[in-house]
Write a protein that holds these residues in place. Structure first.
Motif, PDB file in Angstrom:
ATOM      1  N   UNK A 101       0.835  -1.200   0.000  1.00  8.98           N
ATOM      2  CA  UNK A 101       0.000   0.000   0.000  1.00  8.98           C
ATOM      3  C   UNK A 101       0.869   1.248   0.000  1.00  8.98           C
ATOM      4  N   UNK A 102       0.198   2.359  -0.344  1.00  5.40           N
ATOM      5  CA  UNK A 102       0.853   3.668  -0.330  1.00  5.40           C
ATOM      6  C   UNK A 102       0.437   4.402   0.931  1.00  5.40           C
ATOM      7  N   UNK A 103       1.428   4.946   1.637  1.00  7.38           N
ATOM      8  CA  UNK A 103       1.195   5.659   2.891  1.00  7.38           C
ATOM      9  C   UNK A 103       1.605   7.110   2.683  1.00  7.38           C
ATOM     10  N   UNK A 104       0.770   8.024   3.149  1.00  8.42           N
ATOM     11  CA  UNK A 104       1.079   9.439   3.033  1.00  8.42           C
ATOM     12  C   UNK A 104       1.027  10.131   4.371  1.00  8.42           C
ATOM     13  N   UNK A 105       1.816  11.186   4.528  1.00  4.85           N
ATOM     14  CA  UNK A 105       1.818  11.943   5.769  1.00  4.85           C
ATOM     15  C   UNK A 105       3.183  12.541   6.047  1.00  4.85           C
ATOM     16  N   UNK A 106       3.514  12.630   7.327  1.00  3.78           N
ATOM     17  CA  UNK A 106       4.797  13.181   7.747  1.00  3.78           C
ATOM     18  C   UNK A 106       5.400  12.309   8.844  1.00  3.78           C
ATOM     19  N   UNK A 115       3.641  17.081   2.305  1.00  4.49           N
ATOM     20  CA  UNK A 115       3.220  15.702   2.545  1.00  4.49           C
ATOM     21  C   UNK A 115       4.167  14.775   1.808  1.00  4.49           C
ATOM     22  N   UNK A 116       4.548  13.691   2.503  1.00  3.48           N
ATOM     23  CA  UNK A 116       5.441  12.710   1.904  1.00  3.48           C
ATOM     24  C   UNK A 116       4.668  11.415   1.655  1.00  3.48           C
ATOM     25  N   UNK A 117       5.219  10.593   0.749  1.00  2.00           N
ATOM     26  CA  UNK A 117       4.553   9.349   0.398  1.00  2.00           C
ATOM     27  C   UNK A 117       5.573   8.209   0.386  1.00  2.00           C
ATOM     28  N   UNK A 118       5.094   7.036   0.826  1.00  2.00           N
ATOM     29  CA  UNK A 118       5.922   5.833   0.859  1.00  2.00           C
ATOM     30  C   UNK A 118       5.132   4.668   0.286  1.00  2.00           C
TER      31      UNK A 118
END
Length: 584
Positions: A101-106, A115-118
């Motif tokens: 899954x893709x996770x977004x936040x800080x 906002x960053x994404x992983x």
């Protein structure tokens, strides 16, 4: 602690330690470090309670925390701003199915991005056939996500621009084009849009603004949802709006460049500050103003405003807004040039249709001019009334072929020459012959139809001659219908063929002579003779007034007209003459 049991991690055999209940809880740190410390992706190993047991250096950098701040804690304790991961982790632990899954936040790491994404991959670790924990492999994709978002935004802008030409400028009406522009950008590009244009040169008197103030006419105003009604306080379409020199609109037009207005800038004039305060009270946050320019000439400005909750304007938005404005300005320029020519022709025709002299006091005259739809260029219809000697008077109804300024100018030539010839007191057919010859020599390149009628009240007769024009109509007092009189019809003026004849028609006191142009009766798909015969149903209204007669005629026949209509009704007054003040 129980006896260590072997497990497989990434294809490597790793020794796991077991707790008192027999469940493996951690793995040999040295072996894990040897496997993953050098991996550029972030790697974490969690036990069956979802507590960190290992974090590699790459994940330390991603999270902005040392490994010691992870070990023994669950995900939500380490990264409270990245919620929602616990359910996914428990699902992987329960069914053993890997998930991605893709996770977004800080995280705690410093970053210039809001906002960053992983991209995170989770799979279950097993020992002796039992679940003993999870492994998470995390790769930051913030740059990829940003590029993807920019690509999607660019695709959206291309789509927006590709549809602009089809949706803006569908007519040659300036205000309609401005409304289409405002409707096009709201809500696709802004929450509120205003289109302000310079006043036209012809036919619109504008009060001079105060020094240092730019006055524009608001042509369109559009807001999304409730804003559409709320922003009307800033100036309804059709009203004139003043802008101070420090306003974004004035600066945009002065430099011919887009202006992203900084509402927080100090030292604003009272007019500008008041408008900004009122905008903020409605939840509006910032404005982007772009010039509307075509062929190097300024037309006006497009103001785009975004409200709280909408994304701020990006660095690319001014370029996109400018491109929309450039495409819209082409349609606005066409509309303005059409409107300019249309206004000149209207003013010229209106001045030429006014009666230069009052008719004889024994003659009653009523006239009407009804332009066709605004999308149809003005025509060359005209009428005239010229007093003659011995109580007679000449009435003329003409129609220059074509539309626009050229037709109106040609019409002025015809009318001027006709007045000169009328003073020579010739019969109608000779006036037409002389006029036809003069037109041919003058170089006027537009033919015209013309109907002349000279009424002699003492003789009770009307002499009529036609140059390709439709027949006159006579309405006798008390008659149940009208007489459509067939008269000899010669060729239109300007052909140089001549061949006109005069017919004498009875016309006593009270008889109304009705003259008209083809716009009144001509209908697509219908024979003109059938159309003309409908005029035989005309009767005098109960009031007996000629003005009421013409109003009824236009109500009955003018609604479906595809061309301009000129009508004239006249009759000899009965009883003592009624003196009227001179015109003008």
């Amino acid at each position: 602690m129980g006896t260590p049991e072997p497990t497989t991690v990434g294809g490597w055999l790793v020794q796991a330690e077991a707790c008192d209940d027999g469940m493996p809880t951690s793995f040999d740190p040295g072996t894990i470090a040897a496997l993953f410390d050098g991996n550029p992706a972030g790697v974490a190993v969690l036990d069956h309670h979802l507590r960190y047991t290992y974090v590699n250096p790459a994940l330390e950098r991603l999270n902005g925390l040392p490994a010691s701040s992870h070990i023994g804690r669950v995900f939500a304790e380490v990264l409270p701003d990245l919620s929602g991961q616990a359910a996914v982790l428990r699902a992987v632990l329960a069914d053993g199915k890997p998930r991605e899954e893709t996770v977004g936040g800080q995280t705690w790491a410093l970053s210039p991005d809001d906002e960053r994404f992983w991209r995170a991959t989770y799979h279950r670790l097993e020992a002796g056939g039992a679940a003993c924990g999870l492994m998470a492999i995390i790769v930051e994709i913030t740059d990829i996500a940003r590029q993807r978002a920019e690509l999607e935004q660019a695709r959206g802008h291309v789509t927006l621009l590709s549809t602009a030409a089809a949706r803006i400028g569908t007519t040659l009406d300036l205000d309609t084009t401005c409304r289409e522009l405002a409707a096009f950008v709201v809500p696709a590009f802004a929450d509120v849009a205003a289109v302000d244009v310079f006043p036209p040169d012809v036919g619109h008197a504008v009060r001079r603004p105060d020094p240092g103030v730019l006055r524009l006419r608001r042509a369109a105003l559009r807001g999304v949802g409730v804003l559409d009604e709320q922003v009307q306080r800033f100036g309804h379409p059709g009203e004139y709006v003043d802008f101070a020199a420090d306003s974004a609109v004035a600066r945009c037009l002065a430099d011919n460049q887009p202006v992203l207005d900084d509402w927080a800038a100090p030292g604003r004039s009272a007019l500008t500050a008041e408008r900004i305060t009122a905008s903020r009270a409605l939840g509006l946050r910032e404005a982007l103003v772009v010039p509307l320019t075509a062929r190097g000439n300024p037309i006006g400005a497009l103001s785009l405003v975004r409200a709280e909750g909408s994304p701020a304007f990006t660095d690319q938005d001014p370029a996109v807004a400018r491109e929309i404005a450039v495409r819209a300005a082409v349609g606005l320029d066409h509309a303005r040039r059409y409107d300019h020519e249309h206004s000149i022709a209207r003013e010229l025709q209106r001045s030429l249709l006014s009666e230069p002299y009052g008719p004889h006091p024994h003659v009653e005259v009523a006239t009407r001019y009804l332009p066709a739809d605004r999308d149809v260029l003005v025509g060359g219809d005209w009428f005239d009334v010229v007093p003659l000697r011995d109580g007679r008077h000449l009435k003329a109804m003409g129609d220059v072929m074509g539309h626009g300024v050229e037709a109106a100018v040609a019409m002025s030539h015809y009318r001027s020459m006709l007045r000169v010839l009328a003073s020579e007191d010739l019969p109608p057919h000779q006036i037409l012959e002389r006029l036809d010859s003069m037109v041919e020599r003058s170089g006027v390149d537009r033919a015209a139809t013309c109907l002349l009628a000279v009424v002699d009240r003492f003789a009770g007769a009307c002499e009529v001659a036609s140059a390709g024009h439709l027949p006159p109509v006579f309405i006798d007092p008390g008659a149940a219908g009208a007489r459509i009189v067939t008269v000899p019809v010669g060729p239109p003026l300007g052909a140089g063929f001549g061949g006109y004849a005069t017919a004498s028609v009875p016309c006593g006191p009270g008889t109304v002579l009705f003259m008209y142009t083809d716009g009144l009766v001509e209908r697509r798909g219908e024979d003109i003779d059938v159309s003309v015969r409908r005029l035989s149903s005309l009767t005098l209204p109960l009031s007996g007034r000629l003005d009421d007669l013409l109003d009824e005629v236009l109500d009955r026949f003018g609604e479906e007209a595809e061309d301009d209509i000129a009508v004239l009704a006249s009759r000899i007054r009965e009883g003592p003459p009624v003196l009227r003040p001179p015109l003008g």
